[in-house]
Design a protein around this motif. Structure first.
Motif, mmCIF file in Angstrom:
data_model
loop_
_atom_site.group_PDB
_atom_site.id
_atom_site.type_symbol
_atom_site.label_atom_id
_atom_site.label_comp_id
_atom_site.label_asym_id
_atom_site.label_seq_id
_atom_site.Cartn_x
_atom_site.Cartn_y
_atom_site.Cartn_z
ATOM 1 N N ALA A 1 0.833 -1.200 0.000
ATOM 2 C CA ALA A 1 0.000 0.000 0.000
ATOM 3 C C ALA A 1 0.871 1.255 0.000
ATOM 4 O O ALA A 1 0.564 2.255 -0.675
ATOM 5 C CB ALA A 1 -0.932 -0.017 1.201
ATOM 6 N N ASP A 2 1.990 1.207 0.734
ATOM 7 C CA ASP A 2 2.920 2.338 0.744
ATOM 8 C C ASP A 2 3.610 2.477 -0.613
ATOM 9 O O ASP A 2 3.893 3.601 -1.058
ATOM 10 C CB ASP A 2 3.953 2.156 1.845
ATOM 11 C CG ASP A 2 3.321 2.188 3.227
ATOM 12 O OD1 ASP A 2 2.800 3.236 3.609
ATOM 13 O OD2 ASP A 2 3.346 1.136 3.903
ATOM 14 N N VAL A 3 3.905 1.338 -1.259
ATOM 15 C CA VAL A 3 4.465 1.380 -2.613
ATOM 16 C C VAL A 3 3.531 2.144 -3.534
ATOM 17 O O VAL A 3 3.949 3.020 -4.310
ATOM 18 C CB VAL A 3 4.709 -0.045 -3.149
ATOM 19 C CG1 VAL A 3 5.048 -0.004 -4.648
ATOM 20 C CG2 VAL A 3 5.819 -0.739 -2.379
ATOM 21 N N ALA A 4 2.247 1.820 -3.454
ATOM 22 C CA ALA A 4 1.258 2.484 -4.314
ATOM 23 C C ALA A 4 1.243 3.994 -4.091
ATOM 24 O O ALA A 4 1.066 4.772 -5.042
ATOM 25 C CB ALA A 4 -0.127 1.891 -4.055
ATOM 26 N N ARG A 5 1.472 4.420 -2.847
ATOM 27 C CA ARG A 5 1.471 5.860 -2.558
ATOM 28 C C ARG A 5 2.762 6.552 -2.989
ATOM 29 O O ARG A 5 2.767 7.758 -3.219
ATOM 30 C CB ARG A 5 1.224 6.085 -1.057
ATOM 31 C CG ARG A 5 -0.216 5.815 -0.633
ATOM 32 C CD ARG A 5 -0.458 6.267 0.812
ATOM 33 N NE ARG A 5 0.123 5.330 1.764
ATOM 34 C CZ ARG A 5 -0.522 4.283 2.268
ATOM 35 N NH1 ARG A 5 -1.773 4.039 1.903
ATOM 36 N NH2 ARG A 5 0.070 3.487 3.143
ATOM 37 N N GLN A 6 3.833 5.800 -3.124
ATOM 38 C CA GLN A 6 5.135 6.370 -3.491
ATOM 39 C C GLN A 6 5.251 6.628 -4.999
ATOM 40 O O GLN A 6 6.036 7.463 -5.429
ATOM 41 C CB GLN A 6 6.252 5.423 -3.070
ATOM 42 C CG GLN A 6 6.471 5.333 -1.577
ATOM 43 C CD GLN A 6 7.449 6.382 -1.087
ATOM 44 O OE1 GLN A 6 8.052 7.104 -1.877
ATOM 45 N NE2 GLN A 6 7.607 6.495 0.221
#
Length: 512
Positions: A97-102
């Motif tokens: 999920a953090d990857v998607a935000r980055q």
């Protein structure tokens, strides 16, 4: 280490049996630890000329949660390609999920799934970019061939992959850490908790369009996922449609008795058996045919020269089953669920002809699918391999789509068989009629499928066909010429084989 095998191959070469000689030399040469090194001499020449291709926006996703050994090598190879990297499991990127935000999704980036310790080959970004641009805008995923790095950093064990094979992918993830793909951020978030998140991402993106195969070794890997042998099918036998089993025969009562006994012991609710007798004159065979129960068997007489296509077409015209099973009289059944296993595959909307795994009496493989182009015609994949051997990434043990299967044991929906015109009696009286049938079914969108969970014994001699009478040789040459004329098998690359695998060997070995 194998002088007899080499001398045999050399003997055939001296005898001017060049196709046979090369077919025996190819797997022998491939066993050398230098075989791939020799192939790579040619590969380096190919790599030049791609350096100036425009590079696509690619972001590498590296999962470091299981360890970081070799991470530096991975990052250096990516940096040389101008590929930025996100490290899944780092403090600032702990989850998918953090990857998607980055990621800056406005740039419409490609995501590269790569494992710690893996390296990209020089020119990887350019090669992917060129292939995607050539294929067009519909591509959502592209994958490449790969090899392994041993402890000394030497490249070994190349995997020259098939084009997209969704059936094979169920059992062997040959794509996930050697690909680039376009994904939506929602997809990354939805698989965040899955252990096999890479595989799930590939599977879902593949549903949006056929993955593109870039036929170049672009990834050097530390490890690969192992194939998973399939579990036995849970077959709803009572729900399967009626099947007509067609058995052509001439004399050889010993073979016919074994075959019919196997059908009798088959676990299938509704079987009609049609035995087509082609001029039997052996008293024992005639006695057996006359003793068959007419409520269970129908015996058709087919006079004249042996024409396998005509014999089966005649029987199909009188068949009552929704499914057809073309079956040689020299097939021996070794378990009762073979027919149900094949039938449950044949009723699928995307499947045409289904072929079984056939073994010689000594236990070695006789048929594990058909590869177009072997010997510039067609050959049986993995022939003479033992089922428990590793072979080529266990392909002989995995269900998968193929270009063709043998009619020695073939199941197909009757309406589909008739839709493509049945077997070609004119061009393929004896040989290659099954290949031609499968190719016509494939063209209609009904892909051939190899099903190793249906395993039978084929009492065909290992050396069958080596020495033919002049009439038989002339007939075979004519049928091979027809196959090349109709399907260009002398130049066609089988999508489930690879141009860097030898066309001279039924084993999947590096072309030298």
């Amino acid at each position: 280490m194998a002088p007899r095998a080499y001398l045999t191959a050399l003997w055939w070469y001296i005898r001017r049996k060049r196709v046979r000689a090369r077919g025996q030399f190819a797997p022998l040469l491939s066993h050398s630890r230098r075989a791939y090194d020799l192939w790579r001499l040619r590969e380096r020449a190919v790599e030049r000329g791609l350096e100036d291709e425009p590079r696509p926006p690619i972001i590498a996703l590296i999962d470091i949660r299981a360890g970081q050994d070799g991470l530096g090598e991975t990052l250096r190879s990516l940096d040389a390609e101008g590929i930025s990297a996100l490290q899944l499991g780092a403090l600032d990127v702990p989850t998918l999920a953090d990857v998607a935000r980055q990621i800056d999704w406005g740039r419409d980036p490609w995501l590269m799934l790569i494992a710690v310790g893996d390296r990209c080959a020089p020119g990887t970004a350019a090669a992917y970019c060129a292939a995607i641009a050539k294929a067009g805008s519909g591509v959502r995923i592209a994958y490449a061939d790969d090899d392994l790095l041993n402890k000394a950093g030497r490249r070994i064990s190349p995997h020259f992959k098939p084009d997209w094979n969704s059936e094979l992918f169920r059992y062997f993830d040959y794509i996930s850490s050697a690909c680039v793909l376009r994904v939506a951020p929602e997809l990354l978030e939805s698989v965040a908790e899955a252990d096999d998140w890479r595989r799930q991402i590939v599977a879902r993106v593949a549903e949006q369009g056929t993955p593109l195969h870039v036929r170049r070794v672009l990834h050097h890997r530390r490890t690969r996922p192992s194939p998973v042998l399939p579990a036995a099918l849970d077959v709803p036998v009572r729900e399967l449609p009626p099947v007509t089993v067609i058995v052509p025969t001439r004399n050889r009562v010993d073979l016919l008795q074994t075959c019919l006994a196997g059908i009798e012991g088959t676990n299938y609710p509704d079987i009609e058996v049609v035995v087509v007798d082609n001029d039997s004159d052996d008293p024992h065979t005639l006695a057996l045919l006359s003793s068959l129960d007419p409520a269970r068997y129908r015996v058709l007489r087919h006079d004249g020269a042996f024409n396998y296509s005509a014999i089966n077409n005649r029987a199909v015209a009188e068949a009552r089953g929704r499914l057809l099973c073309l079956l040689n009289n020299d097939i021996e059944m070794i378990e009762p669920n073979w027919l149900a296993t094949m039938a449950v595959q044949a009723v699928r909307e995307d499947v045409g002809a289904v072929g079984a795994r056939l073994l010689y009496p000594d236990g070695r493989i006789q048929h594990a699918g058909v590869v177009i182009g072997v010997g510039n015609a067609a050959g049986h994949a993995h022939r003479l391999l033992r089922p428990d051997e590793e072979g080529y990434f266990k392909r002989h043990a995995l269900p998968q789509f193929t270009s063709a299967v043998t009619a020695a044991c073939l199941v197909v929906m009757r309406e589909r068989f008739l839709k493509v015109g049945g077997l070609d009696e004119f061009n393929f009286a004896v040989a290659f009629n099954d290949v031609d049938l499968c190719m016509r079914l494939n063209r209609q969108g009904w892909q051939s499928l190899y099903e190793p969970r249906a395993t039978l014994i084929h009492h065909e001699s290992v050396s069958r066909g080596f020495d033919r009478d002049p009439v038989g040789a002339a007939r075979f040459a004519g049928e091979m010429a027809a196959l090349r004329r109709l399907w260009r098998t002398d130049e066609l690359v089988d999508p489930f084989h690879h141009p860097e695998l030898s066309r001279m060997s039924e084993r999947f070995v590096v072309a030298l």
